[in-house]
Structure formats: structure tokens, C-alpha cells
Design a protein around this motif. Structure first.
Motif, PDB file in Angstrom:
ATOM      1  N   CYS A 109      -8.519  89.378  98.572  1.00  0.00           N
ATOM      2  CA  CYS A 109      -7.522  88.575  99.284  1.00  0.00           C
ATOM      3  C   CYS A 109      -6.519  87.880  98.362  1.00  0.00           C
ATOM      4  O   CYS A 109      -6.872  87.299  97.352  1.00  0.00           O
ATOM      5  N   ILE A 110      -5.259  87.937  98.726  1.00  0.00           N
ATOM      6  CA  ILE A 110      -4.161  87.367  97.928  1.00  0.00           C
ATOM      7  C   ILE A 110      -3.827  85.941  98.376  1.00  0.00           C
ATOM      8  O   ILE A 110      -3.107  85.219  97.686  1.00  0.00           O
ATOM      9  N   VAL A 111      -4.365  85.524  99.517  1.00  0.00           N
ATOM     10  CA  VAL A 111      -3.964  84.240 100.113  1.00  0.00           C
ATOM     11  C   VAL A 111      -4.109  83.042  99.168  1.00  0.00           C
ATOM     12  O   VAL A 111      -3.190  82.226  99.052  1.00  0.00           O
ATOM     13  N   PRO A 112      -5.241  82.894  98.447  1.00  0.00           N
ATOM     14  CA  PRO A 112      -5.328  81.721  97.566  1.00  0.00           C
ATOM     15  C   PRO A 112      -4.165  81.632  96.573  1.00  0.00           C
ATOM     16  O   PRO A 112      -3.713  80.548  96.233  1.00  0.00           O
ATOM     17  N   GLY A 151      -2.168  78.678  97.800  1.00  0.00           N
ATOM     18  CA  GLY A 151      -2.710  77.584  96.987  1.00  0.00           C
ATOM     19  C   GLY A 151      -4.113  77.158  97.385  1.00  0.00           C
ATOM     20  O   GLY A 151      -4.748  77.801  98.217  1.00  0.00           O
ATOM     21  N   THR A 152      -4.561  76.054  96.806  1.00  0.00           N
ATOM     22  CA  THR A 152      -5.908  75.541  97.096  1.00  0.00           C
ATOM     23  C   THR A 152      -5.871  74.725  98.386  1.00  0.00           C
ATOM     24  O   THR A 152      -4.816  74.319  98.851  1.00  0.00           O
ATOM     25  N   GLU A 153      -7.055  74.476  98.937  1.00  0.00           N
ATOM     26  CA  GLU A 153      -7.163  73.803 100.237  1.00  0.00           C
ATOM     27  C   GLU A 153      -6.739  72.340 100.168  1.00  0.00           C
ATOM     28  O   GLU A 153      -7.198  71.593  99.307  1.00  0.00           O
ATOM     29  N   SER A 160      -4.730  72.270 107.745  1.00  0.00           N
ATOM     30  CA  SER A 160      -4.890  72.368 106.287  1.00  0.00           C
ATOM     31  C   SER A 160      -4.037  73.523 105.781  1.00  0.00           C
ATOM     32  O   SER A 160      -3.612  74.381 106.561  1.00  0.00           O
ATOM     33  N   VAL A 161      -3.777  73.506 104.478  1.00  0.00           N
ATOM     34  CA  VAL A 161      -3.108  74.648 103.865  1.00  0.00           C
ATOM     35  C   VAL A 161      -4.017  75.160 102.761  1.00  0.00           C
ATOM     36  O   VAL A 161      -4.897  74.442 102.288  1.00  0.00           O
ATOM     37  N   GLY A 162      -3.799  76.428 102.370  1.00  0.00           N
ATOM     38  CA  GLY A 162      -4.510  76.975 101.225  1.00  0.00           C
ATOM     39  C   GLY A 162      -5.952  77.339 101.492  1.00  0.00           C
ATOM     40  O   GLY A 162      -6.475  77.132 102.592  1.00  0.00           O
ATOM     41  N   CYS A 163      -6.593  77.914 100.489  1.00  0.00           N
ATOM     42  CA  CYS A 163      -7.982  78.339 100.602  1.00  0.00           C
ATOM     43  C   CYS A 163      -8.671  78.274  99.235  1.00  0.00           C
ATOM     44  O   CYS A 163      -8.117  78.725  98.236  1.00  0.00           O
ATOM     45  N   ASN A 164      -9.885  77.692  99.223  1.00  0.00           N
ATOM     46  CA  ASN A 164     -10.654  77.571  97.968  1.00  0.00           C
ATOM     47  C   ASN A 164     -11.610  78.733  97.759  1.00  0.00           C
ATOM     48  O   ASN A 164     -12.299  78.799  96.747  1.00  0.00           O
ATOM     49  N   CYS A 165     -11.659  79.650  98.731  1.00  0.00           N
ATOM     50  CA  CYS A 165     -12.546  80.796  98.561  1.00  0.00           C
ATOM     51  C   CYS A 165     -11.899  81.777  97.592  1.00  0.00           C
ATOM     52  O   CYS A 165     -10.711  81.645  97.281  1.00  0.00           O
TER      53      CYS A 165
END
Ligand code: SF4
Length: 439
Positions: free
Chosen positions: A158-161, A165-167, A148-153
Motif C-alpha cells: 500500500c502506498i497510502v502511508p 502521511g502518519t495518522e 483522521s488523516v494518514g495511516c500508521n500501518c
């Protein structure tokens, strides 16, 4: 044949993306150069965990600029999360950069390289899975599989989202087919990759899937060793824990980021679990997989963290007794919610002092825990020669523990090693020649 060189910063996802970048470039007829000064195409895959561009990265980039001044034909490219977080500013800050692309745009590099114009271009949409690109693995017996890519948290630090992007989950069938191919190619260990790996499958349509379903299907491909990273405690459900207890290939190692042992701080971090819920997950895991190795991530010095909060973090680390931990001092990251937490900033010297106390607890508990391996014979996947003693070999147990040992094995072999000593970080031992003789 044109040559390229890639320097990678940051996490496993970046290592994976760099392997894909290399595979794609080789499919375009490029060859990998040993060093940047031997390459016509110089690439950096960046990380953005820290606000300021990583000093090491900037130093490398300036060396590349010097090489380009000597040979203006050279092409310099910057990819990854830092590029995504600053976008076209890359060109303003570093005018000698020719192409910049986010983690979701690695494939655009091919488009840029095969296009006529080589004027500076940036690509920052979240479009695709690098997992679809050809790959060049660092070791042919180990493979990353991006699920998967992204994160919905929305963890407040955290800068990752915003950089990944979103999951979005890759389809079930595609993933199982990829692992089947890898097993057929002789890969012995597969690591499933995602920012929030155990929430995979929820967004799939028309049929939602669960992460434990995927684990079972991947196990059924015959892969010898299966790992995954990075999970979130909120999604560590019983079906995933039972998969660890039941599946032959799924290794006895779970990385369960804690971040803080204080429910009040966890709330401010928007981690969506409490100290009690976290410890409940640990108890569930140990109930079903008693010998599991547990590792974690901990942040000290988060805004507002009191001595009492920190004592709660030490308390969880003492109680759980991790086999290992990545520990960080909080650093504000522009673009995150926590960066606006003006109240309660922790003086650096206080954070450093807390970090010292944390490391003492984590290392002591890890050393105590590691003694359970002494006197046992453990299965080890050989990765190469030891980093501390070239006469020894280095490998990893199913628990994820590094073993330095004497033996006759070669990289890629799975051997039995008799463990004679253990520190907080590594195990020591000798290859069981009896096991080797018995095949
Ligand atoms: S789970 Fe939290 S810390 Fe992890 S990538 Fe997502 S937002 Fe960042």
C-alpha cells in the motif's frame, strides 16, 4: 463569477476531499460548472492505488490541455494521492498543469488562486484536515465526516502511508460539534472517514480517546444513521462491536477488509492479523450483531501466493459468507515494499483465473445471504431514482444493501420497503404504503 469543475478518482476519502474543495471554491466566489469545458478552473482529485497514473485521469487531463490551448487563461490543477506520490514531476510530465497539491494541502489551492503569480506551484506537505474547510455535499441529507488523516500501518502493498502521511486524529469535541451542526442542518446519515478509522483517538493528547467513545458521542447527537469506513481488523475490538449492538443510529454493516485468507500471505502483506484472528473477529461480531452485513476487500495474486494460499482465501469467503466484496488483482506499486518482492510473481493469467473463482464464491454466498431479507420490511434511506429502471427509486438499507423499489418517496426520505427479491448485489421491493399512511 469564475467557474470550476472537479473530476474525482479513487476512494471515499477523495470524494470527501472533493466536496471540501468545492465548498472552499464557492466560498471564494467560484461557481461549479456542469462540465470541464465550461470551466475556467479545471481540477482533478487523483488516486495512486495503481503505479501508472490512471489512464482515465490522463485522458481527462489531455482533454483539459486541449481546452487550455484554445483558451490559455484556463487554470489546470491536479490534487490527491497521485499528485502527492510524484510531487513536482507532475509539471515535468504535464507542463500545462498550473498547480499541484497533496491531500493535506487542499487549502493551498485557495492561496494559489488568490495569489498574484499564476506560475506553476506545487504543495505537498501534510498540514491540515480538509475536514476544516467549507463543504459542498453531493447530497444534502448525507455527509462525510473526516475523523483522521494518514495511516500508521505498513501494509507492504500500500502506498497510502506515503501519500497521506502518519495518522492524526481530529479532536473529540470538534467532531461531536460538527455532527451536531450537520444534524441541525437536516443531515440524516453521517459516515465517519479515516484510512484506519477504528484506530482514531490514540494519538490525542493530553487525553487518549477510543473509537467506541466517539461512536457513542455521535449517536447521542440524535443523528438517524451512523456509518464509518475504513476499519482495520486489528482494531475491531469488543467495545466497537458492542457499540453496534447497543447504539440506535449505528448501522448493521461492518466493512472488514480480509485481503487474504492465508496467514502466510497476510504476514507478507504485513496485515498484522492471522486467518484465525480474523475469523475470531467475525465470530465476535456475529455473536453480538447476528443480522449484521459484512463486506470485505480481497487481493488475489499477491507475490508468492500458492494455490494452497488461494484455497485458504476461498475457504474464508465460503465460511464467512460476505454480503459483498471488493476484489482486486495485485498490481505492484513503486514505492511499496511488495514492489521489491521479485520472487513468486504470479502470471497474470493465473491471477485472472483465481479472480474468476473468487468472484463465483463471493457472489454465490452474497446471493445466499441476501435471501434473509426477502419477505422482510426494511428501513431505506432514499438516494434517488434507480440506475437500472428510471420508474423505480433507489436507496440503501441500514445493512448498506442497495434497494431498487417502487414507491412515492423522495431523495432524503426514510421509508419502509417490503423486500420481494434479492440478488448478490441488490434487493427489490415496494414501499409500504401502510407505513407511509401511518407516518
Ligand atoms: S491499513 Fe494498510 S491498506 Fe489500509 S491505508 Fe493503511 S497501509 Fe494502506
Amino acid at each position: 463569477m469564475k467557474s470550476f469543475h472537479v473530476t474525482t478518482f479513487g476512494c471515499q476519502m477523495n470524494e470527501h476531499d472533493s466536496e471540501r474543495m468545492k465548498g472552499m471554491l464557492e466560498s471564494l466566489g467560484y461557481a461549479e460548472a456542469e462540465r470541464a469545458d465550461e470551466a475556467e478552473l479545471i481540477l482533478f482529485n487523483t488516486c495512486s492505488i495503481r503505479e501508472k497514473a490512471d489512464e482515465r485521469f490522463v485522458a481527462h487531463l489531455n482533454q483539459a490541455a486541449a481546452l487550455k490551448r484554445r483558451d490559455p487563461e484556463r487554470v489546470i490543477g491536479v490534487g490527491g494521492c497521485w499528485a502527492q506520490s510524484v510531487k513536482d514531476q507532475v509539471f515535468r510530465q504535464f507542463p500545462f498543469v498550473d498547480v499541484a497539491f497533496g491531500p493535506g494541502q487542499v487549502h493551498k489551492l485557495a492561496e494559489f488562486l488568490t495569489s498574484d503569480s499564476l506560475t506553476a506551484q506545487g504543495f505537498f506537505e501534510f498540514e491540515g484536515f480538509t475536514g476544516h474547510l467549507p463543504t459542498k455535499r453531493a447530497r444534502d441529507f448525507q455527509a462525510w465526516v473526516q475523523i483522521s488523516v494518514g495511516c500508521n500501518c505498513r501494509c507492504s502493498y500500500c502506498i497510502v502511508p506515503s501519500t497521506r502521511g502518519t495518522e492524526v486524529s481530529r479532536p473529540f469535541g470538534e467532531l461531536v460539534a460538527e455532527v451536531e451542526r450537520l444534524v441541525a442542518e437536516g443531515v440524516r446519515e453521517v459516515t465517519l472517514l479515516g484510512q484506519n478509522v477504528n484506530s482514531w483517538g490514540r494519538d490525542l493528547r493530553p487525553e487518549r480517546r477510543s473509537f467506541s467513545e466517539l461512536l457513542r458521542a455521535v449517536d447521542a447527537t440524535g443523528v438517524e444513521r451512523l456509518r464509518y469506513t475504513s476499519p482495520h481488523p486489528k482494531d475491531m475490538r469488543e467495545d466497537v462491536v458492542l457499540a453496534h449492538a447497543e447504539l440506535r443510529s449505528l448501522c448493521e454493516h461492518i466493512h472488514l477488509p480480509l485481503q487474504s485468507g492465508s496467514t502466510r500471505v497476510l504476514k507478507a502483506m504485513r496485515r498484522t492479523y492471522s486467518r484465525e484472528r480474523y475469523l475470531d473477529r467475525v465470530a465476535l461480531i456475529r455473536e453480538h450483531v447476528p443480522d449484521v452485513a459484512l463486506t470485505t476487500d480481497v487481493i488475489v495474486g499477491f507475490p508468492g501466493e500458492t494455490e494452497e494460499d488461494f484455497a485458504a482465501t476461498l475457504g474464508v469467503c465460503e465460511e464467512v459468507g460476505y454480503d459483498g466484496a471488493f476484489t482486486f488483482i495485485y498490481s505492484p506499486r513503486r514505492g511499496t515494499e511488495a514492489a521489491s518482492f521479485a520472487d513468486g510473481l504470479i502470471p497474470h493469467e493465473v491471477a485472472v483465473e483465481r479472480m474468476e473463482r473468487l468472484v463465483e464464491v463471493v457472489q454465490r454466498r452474497a446471493r445466499e445471504r441476501a435471501q434473509r431479507f426477502v419477505g422482510r420490511t426494511l428501513e431505506v434511506l432514499v438516494e434517488g431514482s434507480s440506475r437500472t429502471d428510471p420508474t423505480k427509486l433507489r436507496g440503501r438499507t441500514r445493512h448498506g444493501k442497495v434497494v431498487n423499489f417502487s414507491g412515492l418517496a423522495a431523495p432524503g426520505d426514510v421509508v419502509q420497503v417490503e423486500i420481494s427479491a434479492a440478488t448478490s448485489q441488490t434487493l427489490a421491493g415496494e414501499e409500504s404504503l401502510l407505513a407511509r399512511a401511518l407516518g
